[in-house]
Design a protein around this motif. Structure first.
Motif, short mmCIF file in Angstrom:
data_model
loop_
_atom_site.label_atom_id
_atom_site.label_comp_id
_atom_site.label_asym_id
_atom_site.label_seq_id
_atom_site.Cartn_x
_atom_site.Cartn_y
_atom_site.Cartn_z
N GLN A 33 0.84 -1.20 0.00
CA GLN A 33 0.00 0.00 0.00
C GLN A 33 0.87 1.25 0.00
N VAL A 34 0.41 2.26 -0.75
CA VAL A 34 1.08 3.57 -0.78
C VAL A 34 0.06 4.60 -0.34
N LEU A 35 0.31 5.27 0.76
CA LEU A 35 -0.66 6.21 1.30
C LEU A 35 -0.62 7.53 0.55
N GLY A 162 -6.59 -0.05 15.96
CA GLY A 162 -6.99 -1.08 15.00
C GLY A 162 -5.98 -1.28 13.90
N GLY A 163 -5.36 -0.17 13.45
CA GLY A 163 -4.40 -0.28 12.37
C GLY A 163 -3.12 -1.00 12.75
N LEU A 164 -2.89 -1.18 14.07
CA LEU A 164 -1.68 -1.86 14.54
C LEU A 164 -1.90 -3.36 14.72
N TYR A 181 -3.42 -15.02 3.55
CA TYR A 181 -3.22 -13.61 3.22
C TYR A 181 -2.82 -12.94 4.53
N ARG A 182 -1.57 -12.51 4.62
CA ARG A 182 -1.08 -12.03 5.91
C ARG A 182 -0.40 -10.67 5.78
N ARG A 183 -0.54 -9.90 6.83
CA ARG A 183 0.11 -8.61 6.87
C ARG A 183 1.54 -8.78 7.37
N VAL A 184 2.46 -8.06 6.72
CA VAL A 184 3.86 -8.08 7.13
C VAL A 184 4.03 -7.02 8.21
N ARG A 189 3.90 1.26 6.21
CA ARG A 189 2.76 1.15 5.32
C ARG A 189 2.33 -0.29 5.23
N ASP A 190 1.02 -0.51 5.04
CA ASP A 190 0.51 -1.87 4.98
C ASP A 190 1.15 -2.64 3.83
#
Length: 221
Positions: A33-35, A162-164, A181-184, A189-190
């Motif tokens: 993701q790019v904010l 929540g974002g953490l 499907y996992r978050r690094v 950035r996500d």
């Protein structure tokens, strides 16, 4: 720094068929993701084996914020008008959580569908092909984390965490786990890695890539 992608440099010139072919042969796909102030943007790449670092971008995605009808396009170049495929809400106000995945000629590839009833406790999605046949489902990997995430949504904005909280999904087909499907973690950035099992070889990769981006872009997080 080695392994880091320079966001100012676009992907090498390529054609849609070769990009899709690269995706078809991959069993791991990375979504970065790019904010941006007026749009969520993503880059799609194939990471090296065993790595969660971004590879050379193959596709660029922009999701315009405050758009009445969801329209998320996957392009070879971030500034190009042409797109390779796209996610589009079935109606202006899509209350049923259904989003078509269309090719460059607006022909249907498949459908992403949120299961609102089951998502009350943890997010739950379905993926269908163009005929409406159910291909796979995905749900948050942990009941506990899903409940903590929902509780965090009631906190004051300055306390929102929540974002953490890791946002991970399990993909299932016919009751069997067929992917992750996992978050690094540890990234500002996500960044997500989609792991695709051999049981999904017959599923159009464009549909899987759209689903991977949709799990972030369509969650309203």
């Amino acid at each position: 720094m080695p392994g880091e992608y320079d966001p100012c440099v676009a992907a090498p010139a390529s054609d849609p068929q070769s990009v899709i072919a690269e995706l078809e042969s991959a069993d791991r796909i990375l979504v970065q993701q790019v904010l941006k102030a007026i749009a969520n943007e993503y880059r799609i790449s194939i990471p090296d084996a065993g790595s969660s670092e971004e590879g050379t971008p193959l596709l660029f995605v922009k999701q315009k914020k405050l758009k009445i009808k969801e329209d998320i396009r996957f392009r070879l170049d971030p500034d190009a008008d042409e797109h390779v495929f796209m996610i589009k809400a079935k109606s202006v106000f899509e209350f049923r959580g259904r989003h078509d995945v269309l090719d460059a000629d607006d022909k249907p590839i498949g459908l992403l569908e949120k299961d609102f009833r089951r998502s009350l406790l943890r997010s739950h999605w379905h993926v269908r092909d163009v005929e409406g046949t159910h291909l796979l489902e995905a749900h948050e990997a942990s009941w506990i984390i899903a409940l903590v995430r929902r509780a965090a949504g009631f906190l004051p904005e300055w306390l929102a965490v929540g974002g953490l909280i890791p946002f991970n999904f399990v993909l299932r087909r016919d009751g069997r786990e067929v992917g992750r499907y996992r978050r690094v973690l540890g990234k500002l950035r996500d960044r997500y890695v989609l792991e695709i099992g051999p049981e999904l070889e017959d599923v159009d990769r464009r549909l899987l890539v759209a689903f991977a981006v949709g799990l972030d872009a369509l969650q309203d997080r």
